[in-house]
Design an enzyme around this catalytic site. Sequence first.
Site, PDB file in Angstrom:
ATOM      1  CD  GLN A 115      21.972  49.786 -91.185  1.00 24.68           C
ATOM      2  OE1 GLN A 115      20.984  49.094 -91.319  1.00 24.68           O
ATOM      3  NE2 GLN A 115      22.409  50.584 -92.132  1.00 24.68           N
ATOM      4  CE  LYS A 130      16.699  48.338 -90.620  1.00 21.71           C
ATOM      5  NZ  LYS A 130      17.500  48.584 -91.837  1.00 21.71           N
ATOM      6  N   GLY A 169      14.420  55.347 -93.107  1.00 19.89           N
ATOM      7  CA  GLY A 169      13.362  54.439 -93.547  1.00 19.89           C
ATOM      8  C   GLY A 169      13.853  53.010 -93.754  1.00 19.89           C
ATOM      9  CG  ASP A 170      14.283  48.566 -93.511  1.00 20.04           C
ATOM     10  OD1 ASP A 170      15.410  48.525 -94.004  1.00 20.04           O
ATOM     11  OD2 ASP A 170      13.598  47.534 -93.352  1.00 20.04           O
ATOM     12  CB  THR A 213      19.173  51.450-101.260  1.00 21.95           C
ATOM     13  OG1 THR A 213      19.107  52.345-100.157  1.00 21.95           O
ATOM     14  CG2 THR A 213      19.487  50.061-100.772  1.00 21.95           C
ATOM     15  CG  ASN A 244      13.549  53.332-101.885  1.00 20.31           C
ATOM     16  OD1 ASN A 244      14.703  52.976-101.673  1.00 20.31           O
ATOM     17  ND2 ASN A 244      13.256  54.543-102.308  1.00 20.31           N
ATOM     18  CB  SER A 383      21.570  57.894 -94.501  1.00 17.43           C
ATOM     19  OG  SER A 383      20.257  57.553 -94.853  1.00 17.43           O
TER      20      SER A 383
HETATM   21  P1  NDP Z   1       9.563  48.945 -99.303  1.00 22.12           P
HETATM   22  O1  NDP Z   1       8.617  48.974 -98.183  1.00 22.12           O
HETATM   23  O2  NDP Z   1       9.696  50.137-100.183  1.00 22.12           O
HETATM   24  O3  NDP Z   1       9.277  47.691-100.247  1.00 22.12           O
HETATM   25  C1  NDP Z   1       9.303  46.390 -99.751  1.00 22.12           C
HETATM   26  C2  NDP Z   1       9.031  45.435-100.879  1.00 22.12           C
HETATM   27  O4  NDP Z   1       9.319  44.115-100.448  1.00 22.12           O
HETATM   28  C3  NDP Z   1       7.572  45.428-101.324  1.00 22.12           C
HETATM   29  O5  NDP Z   1       7.513  45.072-102.666  1.00 22.12           O
HETATM   30  C4  NDP Z   1       6.976  44.357-100.420  1.00 22.12           C
HETATM   31  O6  NDP Z   1       5.802  43.772-100.935  1.00 22.12           O
HETATM   32  C5  NDP Z   1       8.094  43.340-100.407  1.00 22.12           C
HETATM   33  N1  NDP Z   1       8.062  42.578 -99.160  1.00 22.12           N
HETATM   34  C6  NDP Z   1       8.184  43.074 -97.901  1.00 22.12           C
HETATM   35  N2  NDP Z   1       8.064  42.101 -97.004  1.00 22.12           N
HETATM   36  C7  NDP Z   1       7.866  40.969 -97.709  1.00 22.12           C
HETATM   37  C8  NDP Z   1       7.657  39.623 -97.342  1.00 22.12           C
HETATM   38  N3  NDP Z   1       7.658  39.247 -96.063  1.00 22.12           N
HETATM   39  N4  NDP Z   1       7.507  38.719 -98.343  1.00 22.12           N
HETATM   40  C9  NDP Z   1       7.518  39.096 -99.646  1.00 22.12           C
HETATM   41  N5  NDP Z   1       7.688  40.380-100.050  1.00 22.12           N
HETATM   42  C10 NDP Z   1       7.866  41.280 -99.096  1.00 22.12           C
HETATM   43  O7  NDP Z   1      10.989  48.580 -98.640  1.00 22.12           O
HETATM   44  P2  NDP Z   1      12.448  48.830 -99.189  1.00 22.12           P
HETATM   45  O8  NDP Z   1      12.490  48.691-100.667  1.00 22.12           O
HETATM   46  O9  NDP Z   1      12.964  50.067 -98.565  1.00 22.12           O
HETATM   47  O10 NDP Z   1      13.236  47.618 -98.503  1.00 22.12           O
HETATM   48  C11 NDP Z   1      13.400  46.353 -99.136  1.00 22.12           C
HETATM   49  C12 NDP Z   1      14.595  45.639 -98.534  1.00 22.12           C
HETATM   50  O11 NDP Z   1      15.769  46.440 -98.707  1.00 22.12           O
HETATM   51  C13 NDP Z   1      14.507  45.355 -97.040  1.00 22.12           C
HETATM   52  O12 NDP Z   1      15.180  44.145 -96.759  1.00 22.12           O
HETATM   53  C14 NDP Z   1      15.303  46.505 -96.420  1.00 22.12           C
HETATM   54  O13 NDP Z   1      15.819  46.172 -95.156  1.00 22.12           O
HETATM   55  C15 NDP Z   1      16.412  46.649 -97.451  1.00 22.12           C
HETATM   56  N6  NDP Z   1      17.105  47.924 -97.468  1.00 22.12           N
HETATM   57  C16 NDP Z   1      16.445  49.112 -97.628  1.00 22.12           C
HETATM   58  C17 NDP Z   1      17.146  50.293 -97.691  1.00 22.12           C
HETATM   59  C18 NDP Z   1      16.476  51.589 -97.979  1.00 22.12           C
HETATM   60  O14 NDP Z   1      17.199  52.581 -98.143  1.00 22.12           O
HETATM   61  N7  NDP Z   1      15.167  51.672 -98.075  1.00 22.12           N
HETATM   62  C19 NDP Z   1      18.610  50.320 -97.501  1.00 22.12           C
HETATM   63  C20 NDP Z   1      19.219  49.015 -97.432  1.00 22.12           C
HETATM   64  C21 NDP Z   1      18.479  47.879 -97.393  1.00 22.12           C
HETATM   65  P3  NDP Z   1       4.360  44.189-100.335  1.00 22.12           P
HETATM   66  O15 NDP Z   1       4.092  45.551-100.896  1.00 22.12           O
HETATM   67  O16 NDP Z   1       3.436  43.127-100.790  1.00 22.12           O
HETATM   68  O17 NDP Z   1       4.538  44.208 -98.832  1.00 22.12           O
HETATM   69  O1  2IT Z   2      19.184  48.779 -94.169  1.00 19.89           O
HETATM   70  C1  2IT Z   2      19.554  49.948 -94.381  1.00 19.89           C
HETATM   71  O2  2IT Z   2      20.750  50.219 -94.609  1.00 19.89           O
HETATM   72  C2  2IT Z   2      18.559  51.012 -94.348  1.00 19.89           C
HETATM   73  N1  2IT Z   2      17.374  50.724 -94.183  1.00 19.89           N
HETATM   74  C3  2IT Z   2      18.969  52.438 -94.495  1.00 19.89           C
HETATM   75  C4  2IT Z   2      19.461  52.988 -93.200  1.00 19.89           C
HETATM   76  C5  2IT Z   2      19.736  54.466 -93.188  1.00 19.89           C
HETATM   77  O3  2IT Z   2      20.031  54.933 -92.083  1.00 19.89           O
HETATM   78  O4  2IT Z   2      19.693  55.150 -94.218  1.00 19.89           O
END
Ligand code: NDP
Ligand code: 2IT
Length: 451
Positions: A115, A130, A169-170, A213, A244, A383
């Site tokens: 990050q 984080k 969030g994450d 994102t 998301n 953010s």
């Molecule tokens: P969500 O909780 O909205 O969704 C996560 C998704 O990934 C779900 O479909 C989930 O499936 C799947 N998943 C999670 N863990 C696993 C695993 N161990 N094996 C297989 N599938 C898995 O999270 P986000 O969409 O917010 O985040 C997804 C990724 O993006 C993460 O790596 C996060 O760090 C990254 N990210 C998120 C940001 C954000 O703004 N939200 C910003 C930048 C990066 P299930 O429902 O079965 O758990």
């Molecule tokens: O991995 C990421 O960049 C995030 N989960 C978003 C972090 C944030 O502060 O919006």
Amino acid sequence: MAISDHVDLDQFMDGVKRRNPGETEFQQAVYEVAVDIFDYIADKEIYHEAQILRRIAEPDRVVSFRVCWEDDNHNVRVQRGYRVQNNNAIGPYKGGLRFHKSVNQSILKFLAFEQTFKNSLTGLPMGGAKGGSDFNPKGKSDSEIMRFCQSFMTELYRHVGEDTDVPAGDIGVGAREIGYMFGQYKRITNRYVGVLTGKGIEWGGSLVRKEATGYGVVYFLEDMLRHAGEGLEGKVMTVSGSGNVAVHAAEKALQLGARVVTLSDSEGFIHDPDGFTREKLEWVKRHKGHRRGRISAYAEEFKGASFHEGERPWRVPCDLACPCATQNEVHADDARLLAKNGLKAMAEGANMPATNDAVKVLREAGVLFGPAKAANAGGVAVSGLEMAQNSTRIAMREDELQSLLRDIMQGIHGRCLEHAQGPDGYVDYAKGANIAGFKKVADAMLAFGIV
Ligand code: NDP
Ligand code: 2IT
């Protein structure tokens, strides 16, 4: 110190491993950055003298705490909460909170380290952090989620603040969880400030944050393709995850003319050879969002689609791939198969979804590779704009924010290009992102002296 006296990459990594035993994800993330930075600073004595990389790879602080809560059957449950504040050289700590059963110190240290570079690349003044918990939200009632979030914030509030550290969030943390945590922060401190981002629009949140994102990932992909003289139109794209990031990446890709054919969750992937439509994606959002359903139900709902239990989407032939689920979900074998099937570009929506070996395979095959710290920075960038709106107590318009997001992603692409020269004309975005992200943080640290 003479340059020949410097530790080499292997010695540096031996030290990282010794000081962070068993933390394999953290070691992996540090190595991926260190390879490029060692090369870059080989002739830059000042960074060696000040031990900049070693200092960035040692979090400013790791806070770990007990989180007690009561489930609906009145059982007392105990979870572990964390906040890893990696580096605040260029601004207040900033980064998401993850609630997932796999969460541990290694994963959060890798995410906070990444990050730091990502936030630097956005061009906005944000340090890297984080946090999260090994709390498993799956199958929990709304009241259980609320009680957990309140208990988590009852400790976390001491360590955060609008000018100190601003979580978001994450995985497992969306608007609902941010709401419960913001409510508790406000109740404890009696202050209404931008201490969290990803808030609801009615209570200080920013338009476009939810989409940012995923949209940003596709903008980065578009910029990589454009630089190579290509476009998204008509390209077949695989996406993993269905949260998301995944659904908004699929949505933007669809808007820009690509055919998106897969999504997944932790149980398997769905393949829809006809490609998603806007209506199909809306169904996925409703099904995965409010109802927290499984992606397998998609194959029962839509004709022609199939569900593949226990598998990831990478054997489906595609031009473009966007892993948007979690870390280490694309291995070297997957990368070989993707390249063999004609992959042109991959952009990481998740953080570190491709292993270092997988990235090496893609690089050698000449596949364009947009690393997470650049490609998924759109979320934290908006953010940053949410923080700015909270500080000035104004709300920006949707069209302004959409266009700022587009510009920021283009800026990140440009910053990567400055340092992305690879062998044989290959544009090495991973290297470009590492060096550009490092330089800003490193120069700020030099200005502050040895602290
Ligand atoms: P969500 O909780 O909205 O969704 C996560 C998704 O990934 C779900 O479909 C989930 O499936 C799947 N998943 C999670 N863990 C696993 C695993 N161990 N094996 C297989 N599938 C898995 O999270 P986000 O969409 O917010 O985040 C997804 C990724 O993006 C993460 O790596 C996060 O760090 C990254 N990210 C998120 C940001 C954000 O703004 N939200 C910003 C930048 C990066 P299930 O429902 O079965 O758990
Ligand atoms: O991995 C990421 O960049 C995030 N989960 C978003 C972090 C944030 O502060 O919006």
